[in-house]
Design a protein around this motif. Sequence first.
Motif, PDB file in Angstrom:
ATOM      1  N   LEU A   1      13.743  -4.703 -15.959  1.00  0.00           N
ATOM      2  CA  LEU A   1      13.096  -5.245 -14.763  1.00  0.00           C
ATOM      3  C   LEU A   1      12.084  -4.243 -14.201  1.00  0.00           C
ATOM      4  CD1 LEU A   1      13.266  -7.626 -12.577  1.00  0.00           C
ATOM      5  CD2 LEU A   1      14.769  -6.067 -11.320  1.00  0.00           C
ATOM      6  N   MET A   2      12.511  -2.977 -14.093  1.00  0.00           N
ATOM      7  CA  MET A   2      11.626  -1.946 -13.559  1.00  0.00           C
ATOM      8  C   MET A   2      10.536  -1.569 -14.567  1.00  0.00           C
ATOM      9  SD  MET A   2      12.590  -1.430 -10.505  1.00  0.00           S
ATOM     10  CE  MET A   2      13.879  -2.356  -9.689  1.00  0.00           C
ATOM     11  N   ARG A   3      10.864  -1.592 -15.830  1.00  0.00           N
ATOM     12  CA  ARG A   3       9.894  -1.221 -16.871  1.00  0.00           C
ATOM     13  C   ARG A   3       8.721  -2.199 -16.940  1.00  0.00           C
ATOM     14  NH1 ARG A   3      11.982  -2.265 -22.731  1.00  0.00           N
ATOM     15  NH2 ARG A   3      11.412  -4.367 -22.011  1.00  0.00           N
TER      16      ARG A   3
ATOM     17  N   LEU B   1       6.860  -3.977  -6.849  1.00  0.00           N
ATOM     18  CA  LEU B   1       8.208  -3.540  -6.491  1.00  0.00           C
ATOM     19  C   LEU B   1       8.414  -3.672  -4.989  1.00  0.00           C
ATOM     20  CD1 LEU B   1      10.941  -2.112  -7.040  1.00  0.00           C
ATOM     21  CD2 LEU B   1       9.742   0.065  -6.782  1.00  0.00           C
ATOM     22  N   LEU B   2       9.484  -4.374  -4.610  1.00  0.00           N
ATOM     23  CA  LEU B   2       9.922  -4.449  -3.212  1.00  0.00           C
ATOM     24  C   LEU B   2      11.272  -3.754  -3.114  1.00  0.00           C
ATOM     25  CD1 LEU B   2       9.891  -5.492  -0.266  1.00  0.00           C
ATOM     26  CD2 LEU B   2      10.838  -7.657  -1.128  1.00  0.00           C
TER      27      LEU B   2
ATOM     28  N   GLY C   1       1.645   4.075 -10.893  1.00  0.00           N
ATOM     29  CA  GLY C   1       0.418   3.359 -11.182  1.00  0.00           C
ATOM     30  C   GLY C   1       0.633   2.016 -11.853  1.00  0.00           C
ATOM     31  N   GLN C   2       1.848   1.764 -12.305  1.00  0.00           N
ATOM     32  CA  GLN C   2       2.142   0.489 -12.981  1.00  0.00           C
ATOM     33  C   GLN C   2       2.283  -0.654 -11.987  1.00  0.00           C
ATOM     34  OE1 GLN C   2       5.780   0.514 -15.402  1.00  0.00           O
ATOM     35  NE2 GLN C   2       6.299  -1.491 -14.593  1.00  0.00           N
ATOM     36  N   ALA C   3       2.945  -0.375 -10.855  1.00  0.00           N
ATOM     37  CA  ALA C   3       3.299  -1.440  -9.917  1.00  0.00           C
ATOM     38  C   ALA C   3       2.821  -1.107  -8.512  1.00  0.00           C
ATOM     39  CB  ALA C   3       4.816  -1.645  -9.913  1.00  0.00           C
ATOM     40  N   ARG C   4       2.428  -2.118  -7.796  1.00  0.00           N
ATOM     41  CA  ARG C   4       2.180  -1.991  -6.367  1.00  0.00           C
ATOM     42  C   ARG C   4       3.532  -2.080  -5.662  1.00  0.00           C
ATOM     43  NH1 ARG C   4      -2.388  -6.152  -4.618  1.00  0.00           N
ATOM     44  NH2 ARG C   4      -2.566  -4.714  -2.844  1.00  0.00           N
TER      45      ARG C   4
ATOM     46  N   ARG D   1      10.241   7.712  -2.375  1.00  0.00           N
ATOM     47  CA  ARG D   1      10.796   7.542  -3.714  1.00  0.00           C
ATOM     48  C   ARG D   1       9.779   7.007  -4.717  1.00  0.00           C
ATOM     49  NH1 ARG D   1      14.552  11.098  -2.837  1.00  0.00           N
ATOM     50  NH2 ARG D   1      16.410  10.355  -1.749  1.00  0.00           N
ATOM     51  N   TYR D   2       8.701   6.426  -4.215  1.00  0.00           N
ATOM     52  CA  TYR D   2       7.692   5.816  -5.068  1.00  0.00           C
ATOM     53  C   TYR D   2       6.397   5.768  -4.261  1.00  0.00           C
ATOM     54  CZ  TYR D   2       5.816   2.651  -8.640  1.00  0.00           C
ATOM     55  OH  TYR D   2       5.070   2.102  -9.655  1.00  0.00           O
ATOM     56  N   PRO D   3       5.237   5.800  -4.900  1.00  0.00           N
ATOM     57  CA  PRO D   3       3.991   5.695  -4.133  1.00  0.00           C
ATOM     58  C   PRO D   3       3.774   4.271  -3.609  1.00  0.00           C
ATOM     59  CG  PRO D   3       3.518   5.869  -6.488  1.00  0.00           C
ATOM     60  CD  PRO D   3       5.000   6.114  -6.327  1.00  0.00           C
ATOM     61  N   PHE D   4       4.556   3.912  -2.589  1.00  0.00           N
ATOM     62  CA  PHE D   4       4.473   2.567  -2.011  1.00  0.00           C
ATOM     63  C   PHE D   4       3.142   2.371  -1.295  1.00  0.00           C
ATOM     64  CE2 PHE D   4       9.099   3.301  -2.197  1.00  0.00           C
ATOM     65  CZ  PHE D   4       9.490   2.168  -2.891  1.00  0.00           C
TER      66      PHE D   4
END
Length: 596
Positions: A267-269, A274-275, A291-294, A308-311
């Motif tokens: 799912l993450m890959r 990502l929410l 850079g893969q997901a907003r 935890r992530y570049p949100f």
Amino acid sequence: MLVSDHILARLREWGVEHVFAYAGDGINGLLAAWERAGDRPRFVQSRHEELSAFEAVGYAKFSGRVGVCAATSGPGAIHLLNGLYDAKLDRVPVVALIGQTARTALGGSYQQEVDLMALYKDVASDYLETVTVPEQLPNVLDRAIRTAQARRTVTALIIPGDVQTLEYEPPTHEFKMVPSSMGMSDASVLPDQDSLRRAADVLNAGERVAIMIGQGARGAAEEVEQIADVLGAGVAKALLGKDVLPDDLPFVTGAAGLLGTKPSYQLMRDCDTLLMVGSSFPYSQFLPEYGQARGVQIDIDPNRIGMRYPFEVNLLGDARRTLAALLPMVQRKADRSWRQTVEEGVRAWWDVLERRAHVDAQPVNPELVFHELSPQLPDDVVLTSDSGSAANWYARHLKIRRGMRASLSGTLATMGPGAPYATGAKFAHPDRPVIALVGDGAMQMNGLNELITMAHYWREWSDPRVIVAVLHNGDLNQVTWELRAMSGAPQFIPSQRIPDVGYAALAEQLGLRAAKVDDPSQVGAAWRRALDADRPCVLEFVSDPTVPPIPPRADLDQLEKVASSLLKGDPEAWSVVREGVKAKVQEYVPGSRGRR
């Protein structure tokens, strides 16, 4: 009224019903007050102060109320620390009441004199105070309870022995006096409309949305389910959020991370959006590539958001209210192919787990223990797990249904809380069955002593069922696998092998029900008998330490290190290879039962 009498009276006013504690002369004043108060709030006697703290953490986790523990000065205060750090790191409200050497002896290197302010300044950093005069009360106690409750953290009061026996004098209406008052309302934070619209734009633009939830989403389960449906998203769970959404929902991929599932990893890959809701999941390698997901994050704690992530959008707010405000702005995805892919992966994974559970082992496959338990779980069960390899099977095999509760030491990942959490859960919910899932290392560390406490109190619980399931493999198994996979080192017998103990036999000596299970065909029946028992029961499963807790993704470096450890003379090398191959092949042989 003495200071100690006032403290117990104030705890009662706050609705505190239990204090998990162990006696010592540093709290003799409080103990005498407990006798005068008719044991209200209830003094729950542990076998060790660390167990007192773990019991308070378990009580707080499963009741939603503040847990309270108490200990004497010096060694008693020191023993509390591990359980209190468990509470602090998992954001659980716990108040510690600690004795101290009399004021007249402080600074004199007196017996059991420890600088408790220095010792506790980190674990109780949100509120830590020493009571030196009666007039400080009730303010310091009220603040300790309010702060623990509002910030979901640990607070502590240090009360010297001579102060406990002073006559209580309330603060007066004078200069340098601090009055106090009871109670605190609930509050909820809601992001501004512009931030909500920006978050909705990100989610609406995504084609493959993944949702990660943690314990902070517990009050927003309905809203999480609704937004997952609208977005056609899959939902992965941080380990502390295991009981937030039921696992029988087809789009719930299960736990994420090293102990997690393959569909959560996929799912993450593969997602493009990502929410994250109510989670501070720290393992970035199990989140989408940068850079893969907003990304959009929702969290109530400004210290935990955006880290935890570049949100792209960080929403500071209560999970339920924020999702409810966000839902009208989110557009339903017409293309459901991503959701279908997620659900197919989830179905395939449950099939893999079933096959793995039925792979032969020597003598019992630990995965079978959890696989057989899952369909027999009572609807209102409370589950606790200890750290170690047991946590792998707990995370993957147990299908949580709506209404169940479950937790473990998520952030500190300390050994030893599984059994005392269960005791705390029984005092929080004496009418619900509780199951603790522990390894034999944790059982020898804390669990055996906790059985004594369970034997002492079980007759008071309206539903007396507590099942302590022990994986008896003679090995500190998780560390053994970490040695192999992370260090490339073979099993080091002097550190990893532990003494052979008859856990069922010891339980029977305490008057509990017990069974030793070394036949795979008897695993399911053993669970049924334990669930029908009229008192706490210990199930000792003689399990195979060479069954591998295979991570959802094993990279080349890990595989090379395992191979290196085996070539260096690991005493269980052949068994590790045999069981590893049999477990891994279940992902590629549909329909196989994996039997030799």
